[in-house]
Write an enzyme that holds these catalytic residues in place. Structure first.
Site, mmCIF file in Angstrom:
data_model
loop_
_atom_site.group_PDB
_atom_site.id
_atom_site.type_symbol
_atom_site.label_atom_id
_atom_site.label_comp_id
_atom_site.label_asym_id
_atom_site.label_seq_id
_atom_site.Cartn_x
_atom_site.Cartn_y
_atom_site.Cartn_z
ATOM 1 N N ASP A 60 -12.560 -11.541 -1.636
ATOM 2 C CA ASP A 60 -13.511 -11.356 -1.142
ATOM 3 C C ASP A 60 -14.790 -11.281 -2.056
ATOM 4 O OD1 ASP A 60 -12.834 -10.910 1.265
ATOM 5 O OD2 ASP A 60 -12.889 -8.650 1.172
ATOM 6 N N SER A 105 -6.850 0.190 -5.867
ATOM 7 C CA SER A 105 -5.711 0.238 -6.762
ATOM 8 C C SER A 105 -6.159 0.779 -8.249
ATOM 9 C CB SER A 105 -4.982 -1.291 -7.038
ATOM 10 O OG SER A 105 -4.876 -1.614 -5.665
ATOM 11 N N GLN A 145 -7.202 -17.816 4.799
ATOM 12 C CA GLN A 145 -8.257 -17.746 3.497
ATOM 13 C C GLN A 145 -7.201 -17.063 2.410
ATOM 14 O OE1 GLN A 145 -12.260 -16.174 4.892
ATOM 15 N NE2 GLN A 145 -10.791 -16.176 6.603
ATOM 16 N N ARG A 181 0.788 -1.217 0.049
ATOM 17 C CA ARG A 181 0.066 0.201 -0.009
ATOM 18 C C ARG A 181 1.166 1.241 -0.016
ATOM 19 N NH1 ARG A 181 -5.031 -2.652 0.666
ATOM 20 N NH2 ARG A 181 -4.800 -4.367 1.970
ATOM 21 N N ASN A 201 -16.991 -33.626 -18.541
ATOM 22 C CA ASN A 201 -17.552 -32.582 -18.818
ATOM 23 C C ASN A 201 -17.929 -32.630 -20.385
ATOM 24 O OD1 ASN A 201 -18.688 -29.930 -18.725
ATOM 25 N ND2 ASN A 201 -16.636 -28.901 -19.060
ATOM 26 N N GLU A 248 -17.091 -11.384 8.595
ATOM 27 C CA GLU A 248 -16.430 -10.461 9.866
ATOM 28 C C GLU A 248 -17.107 -9.107 9.592
ATOM 29 O OE1 GLU A 248 -12.487 -9.621 6.755
ATOM 30 O OE2 GLU A 248 -12.404 -9.416 9.043
ATOM 31 N N ARG A 270 -18.086 -24.037 19.861
ATOM 32 C CA ARG A 270 -16.673 -23.256 19.656
ATOM 33 C C ARG A 270 -16.414 -22.171 18.387
ATOM 34 N NH1 ARG A 270 -13.443 -27.382 22.650
ATOM 35 N NH2 ARG A 270 -15.259 -27.939 24.122
HETATM 36 P P1 ATP Z 1 -7.858 -4.460 -1.144
HETATM 37 O O1 ATP Z 1 -9.394 -4.907 -1.806
HETATM 38 O O2 ATP Z 1 -7.121 -5.790 -0.882
HETATM 39 O O3 ATP Z 1 -8.009 -3.352 -0.213
HETATM 40 P P2 ATP Z 1 -7.094 -2.269 -2.838
HETATM 41 O O4 ATP Z 1 -6.541 -2.131 -4.068
HETATM 42 O O5 ATP Z 1 -8.678 -1.647 -2.951
HETATM 43 O O6 ATP Z 1 -7.028 -3.861 -2.439
HETATM 44 P P3 ATP Z 1 -6.215 -0.106 -1.470
HETATM 45 O O7 ATP Z 1 -5.142 -0.051 -0.050
HETATM 46 O O8 ATP Z 1 -7.178 0.709 -1.330
HETATM 47 O O9 ATP Z 1 -6.203 -1.507 -1.620
HETATM 48 O O10 ATP Z 1 -5.400 0.434 -2.531
HETATM 49 C C1 ATP Z 1 -3.948 0.189 -2.865
HETATM 50 C C2 ATP Z 1 -3.224 1.453 -3.371
HETATM 51 O O11 ATP Z 1 -3.521 1.740 -4.411
HETATM 52 C C3 ATP Z 1 -2.735 2.471 -2.252
HETATM 53 O O12 ATP Z 1 -2.010 2.195 -1.103
HETATM 54 C C4 ATP Z 1 -2.524 3.559 -3.222
HETATM 55 O O13 ATP Z 1 -1.112 3.622 -3.360
HETATM 56 C C5 ATP Z 1 -3.414 3.272 -4.488
HETATM 57 N N1 ATP Z 1 -4.551 3.915 -4.328
HETATM 58 C C6 ATP Z 1 -5.904 3.565 -3.679
HETATM 59 N N2 ATP Z 1 -6.721 4.575 -4.125
HETATM 60 C C7 ATP Z 1 -6.223 5.585 -4.539
HETATM 61 C C8 ATP Z 1 -6.621 6.826 -4.939
HETATM 62 N N3 ATP Z 1 -7.893 7.236 -4.854
HETATM 63 N N4 ATP Z 1 -5.719 7.787 -5.554
HETATM 64 C C9 ATP Z 1 -4.431 7.220 -5.667
HETATM 65 N N5 ATP Z 1 -4.087 5.998 -5.449
HETATM 66 C C10 ATP Z 1 -4.884 5.151 -4.607
#
Ligand code: ATP
Length: 729
Positions: free
Chosen positions: A174, A129, A308, A96, A540, A272, A300
């Site tokens: 997810d 991302s 996962q 990240r 199949n 969760e 339990r």
């Molecule tokens: P996960 O579903 O595992 O959380 P994700 O891609 O949604 O994956 P994020 O932590 O939201 O994970 O984003 C990963 C990286 O993408 C961030 O650390 C950042 O570098 C970049 N990123 C996310 N949102 C933005 C944004 N709005 N602008 C610029 N960069 C972003």
């Protein structure tokens, strides 16, 4: 090793004529949380890119590597992605990155890309991302202008790389992204969950326990819901569909009813992020305390956590990611400055391109709907398949006898036909319960048509099929006998038991049997009833059907075994394995197994091959084995050729590879048919069978209205086969 043009088939060459990546460069990165199957996506992008003449660069550590540049951006070679298919996580690292959220960070990233000549980006990550990637694309022109003004790049360079093309692939366990039926990693996460549930079930059975299992999904209940379907859980809590106000009473009543019917174990699955309708969290411990306090059951909690995300990717995730990776490269090469950034997604059984920001927007809409308490809308926004999963779960697990339709006086017989296939029992359970809920009397026929002729027919009740989803083989018993052997006998049993409809669960024999019964309608009025089959066979090979129950389990068995076989040679000398798969005349298992295990070649019946092709494959493999890659995998479908047998191919490779590699052969055999069903086969069997029963109920109702239950169906099309068109979800 990169295939040379002599190695390419005519169709490959033709394909390449229309597509060339020469002079272009693609950067590939994985970002956000890791997911199993990301490596397969990276591998596919690298190899497809190289295949079409593009340079491909690894961008290590996600956006952080892009911002930092230097050794984080490195050109990828064909062999760099060898032997990564079976690895979980991502070999190029993920992170990240706070800096990428800033303008300065993105400016730095743009500079690093341009230095390598990269103006095509393939981002594998979650919605965050992909949003970041889209923003980067929108700013790109301005960023290059800034770099030019700052003297970091010249005008020619800025013009040359004036557009940034973006393609995304969603890697997330997810399955929380709208616009795709499945995200990369979800199926593997389900495998991990079901492995744990199966293990828990054995211990819980011994002690009469209640297990509360918490699975991932802070905002999305897909994993919890599908796991609950796959193990026939007593109760499930998901964020999109919080329970009603009196859920505590209802759940405890359901658990104690199940216990009093003799069930020794209760399973409750909690996502969760589950809450009640007021947004108050429902954690696994809250559920446990409630069960202990109210019912005094030994209870339990198991919280699965990062398990996962771990482990080897499932066959499905490897194939999904490979197909998406290929499509992603094509999307980049075909992109123009006007093309909006897209995500490669799965629709039914197809990898398609959808506008990236529309999907991100829709994903945000789901969250908004949940935040505002519009739960029905949230379920709908998740997509048809999510809604379907929820409805089927509710009808098979939660329905109380008083919710069932009033008795219809119709009787429906269910039987398995042909060889056993994992998931058949889930299909029977679902048919029986759906039929009973619709008000029918359900009959189970043991040993297929053979048992039918002999009158091995008994009523089967709701509780009789409890715990059937996770069991492999055929609990009803199945045989290959066809009705032609004794149609009179079957007609007599239909008469004797007042059977009004028949559901067959089986493979090619079920299909032939259904055709025979239909052809015999002219002679026997008894066969003029609704009859339907659902495809269930590891091969199949049922005509008209994309998927059959059991094929996914077999594919995972092949993939697992190939991984082990490949690993068995690590650290020893160069070795080529010749592996024979099942499938009869159908090359599905061999070709898909080839994709998921990373085989060098797969010989199948549908694609004719001759001695020249064999020779060129051996030569190619010999050349490859002289490089750093030291293992070869050749898959052969059991009936691909009468004369080019497994032994022949083994001897040919052994002789031609003498001095370079040695050979081993493995006939996988019936291990492909055994084992407990994969999550997909459990769910597919459950869903397709419920659909078959719904069709039967509809037909029976229509005929009843017409006042004659049997003869009115003569000559009309009441022969039906359900087609497994949906890959997952
Ligand atoms: P996960 O579903 O595992 O959380 P994700 O891609 O949604 O994956 P994020 O932590 O939201 O994970 O984003 C990963 C990286 O993408 C961030 O650390 C950042 O570098 C970049 N990123 C996310 N949102 C933005 C944004 N709005 N602008 C610029 N960069 C972003």
């Amino acid at each position: 090793m990169n295939p040379s043009s002599e190695d390419m088939s005519h169709s490959d060459k033709k394909f390449l004529e229309n597509i060339s990546g020469s002079g272009k460069a693609i950067g590939v990165l994985t970002s956000g949380g890791d997911a199993q199957g990301m490596n397969a996506a990276v591998r596919a992008v690298v190899r497809m890119g190289i295949y079409v003449g593009t340079k491909v660069y690894f961008i290590h550590e996600g956006y952080q590597g892009m911002v930092d540049g230097g050794d984080n951006i490195i050109e990828a070679k064909w062999e760099n992605v060898s032997s990564i298919l079976q690895m979980g996580g991502t070999v190029i690292g993920s992170a990240r990155c706070q800096e990428f959220r800033t303008h300065e960070g993105r400016l730095q990233a743009a500079h690093n890309l341009v230095k390598c000549g990269i103006s095509n980006l393939c981002v594998i990550g979650g919605d965050g991302s992909l949003t970041g990637a889209n923003l980067f694309r929108e700013e790109w022109k301005g960023l290059l202008q800034e770099l030019t003004e700052g003297g970091k790049i010249d005008e020619v360079t800025a013009r040359k790389y004036s557009h940034l093309n973006i393609v995304g692939m969603v890697g997330s366990i997810d399955n929380d992204f709208c616009g795709t039926d499945m995200t990369i990693g979800t199926d593997s996460a389900l495998h991990r969950i079901i492995e744990v549930v199966d293990a828990i079930m054995t211990t819980a059975q011994s002690h009469q326990r209640t297990f509360v299992l918490e699975v991932m999904g802070r905002h999305c209940g897909y994993l919890a819901l599908v796991s609950a379907l796959a193990c026939g859980a007593d109760w499930v809590f998901i964020p999109e569909s919080p329970p009603g106000d009196h859920w505590e009473d209802e759940m405890c009543q359901k658990l104690s009813e199940n216990r009093s019917r003799g069930t020794r174990l209760n399973i409750i699955i909690v996502a969760e992020g589950a809450t009640d309708r007021q947004g108050k969290p429902i954690s696994s411990n809250i559920v446990k305390d409630l069960v202990v306090k109210r019912l005094g059951f030994d209870t339990r909690v198991t919280i699965l956590g990062h398990v996962q995300r771990g482990g080897t990717p499932s066959a499905f995730d490897r194939i999904l990611a490979s197909r998406m990776g290929v499509e992603a490269v094509l999307a980049l090469l075909e992109a123009s400055p006007e093309t909006p950034a897209c995500v490669v997604s799965l629709s039914g059984n197809q990898a398609i391109r959808v506008p990236l920001m529309e999907c991100v927007q829709m994903t945000m809409e789901v969250q908004k709907a949940m935040d505002e308490g519009r739960f029905d809308e949230a379920v709908k926004l998740r997509g048809r398949s999510f809604e379907n999963n929820l409805n089927i779960y509710k009808s098979l697990a939660h329905k109380k006898p008083k919710d069932h339709h009033s008795p219809t006086n119709f009787t429906v017989a269910v039987l398995n036909v042909g060889a056993p296939a994992a998931g058949m029992n889930a299909a029977v359970r679902s048919a029986v319960r759906t039929g009973i809920a619709d008000g029918h009397r359900m009959l189970a026929v043991t040993d297929g048509f053979d048992g039918f002729m002999k009158g091995q027919i008994k009523e089967i009740k709701w509780g009789d099929v409890g715990g059937w989803t996770g069991q492999g083989g055929s609990l009803l018993g199945t045989k290959r006998t066809l009705p032609i052997k004794n149609p009179e006998g079957i007609a007599e049993q239909i008469r004797l038991h007042n059977i009004n409809a028949v559901l067959l669960i089986g493979g090619f024999e079920a299909y032939l049997g259904l055709l025979e019964l239909s052809a015999a309608r002219a002679k026997y009025d008894e066969f003029c009833i609704p009859m339907v089959m659902v495809p269930a066979t590891v091969s199949n090979n049922v005509p008209g059907s994309d998927f059959s129950i059991g094929a996914d389990t077999a594919l995972n068995a092949i993939t697992d075994t190939c991984d082990r076989i490949k690993q068995s040679a690590s650290g020893t000398k160069r070795r080529v394995f010749i592996i024979e798969t099942m499938g009869g005349y159908c090359g599905y298992l061999a070709s898909m197994g080839g994709l998921s295990a990373g085989a060098d070649v797969a010989y199948i019946f549908e694609e004719k091959f001759d001695i020249h092709e064999l020779q060129s494959n051996v030569e190619h493999l010999t050349a490859k084995m002289k490089t750093t890659i030291q293992r070869g995998l050749v898959l052969r479908n059991e009936n691909c050729s009468e004369n080019y047998t497994t032994d022949f191919i083994y001897q040919l490779y052994s002789e031609e590879g003498r001095g370079v590699f040695d050979c081993r052969k493995n006939v996988l055999g019936h291990m492909q048919q055994g084992g407990s069903p994969s999550p997909f086969d459990r769910n597919f069997g459950t869903k397709i069978s419920a659909k078959a029963m719904q069709w039967i109920s509809k037909k029976l109702k229509e005929t009843y209205r017409q006042g004659n239950r049997i003869t009115v169906l003569r000559g009309t099309l009441n022969l039906h086969m359900l087609v497994g068109q949906t890959l997952k979800g």
